[in-house]
Design a protein around this motif. Structure first.
Motif, short mmCIF file in Angstrom:
data_model
loop_
_atom_site.label_atom_id
_atom_site.label_comp_id
_atom_site.label_asym_id
_atom_site.label_seq_id
_atom_site.Cartn_x
_atom_site.Cartn_y
_atom_site.Cartn_z
N VAL A 53 2.64 -5.56 40.46
CA VAL A 53 2.06 -4.31 39.97
C VAL A 53 0.65 -4.62 39.48
O VAL A 53 0.45 -5.52 38.67
N ALA A 103 -3.68 -2.84 39.14
CA ALA A 103 -4.60 -1.71 39.27
C ALA A 103 -5.43 -1.90 40.53
O ALA A 103 -5.64 -3.02 40.98
N THR A 140 -2.37 2.60 39.73
CA THR A 140 -1.48 1.45 39.67
C THR A 140 -0.80 1.32 41.02
O THR A 140 -0.20 2.27 41.51
#
Length: 65
Positions: free
Chosen positions: A31, A33, A41
């Motif tokens: 995960v 940005a 995200t």
């Protein structure tokens, strides 16, 4: 509640942002940005990373490996 013997517990598991493949219970997804805009995200499954499926940021259109 069950459907064909499978038990349903709460919300669905997280899914890969690009392929929409659900992450397996023990799969370690990544995960992060968006490296270009940082507004979105992105979730990547191990399977998508291994197959080299590119991801696209829905906010800025950045395409990554």
């Amino acid at each position: 509640m069950s459907i064909r013997g499978a038990r349903i517990y709460g919300p669905s598991p997280p899914a890969d942002s690009t392929t929409n493949w659900p992450l397996a219970p023990l799969e370690r997804g990544v995960v992060f940005a968006c490296p270009n805009c940082g507004k979105t995200t992105i979730v990547r499954s191990a399977r998508a990373r291994k197959l080299g499926v590119p991801y696209r940021c829905p906010e800025c259109g950045f395409v990554g490996p």
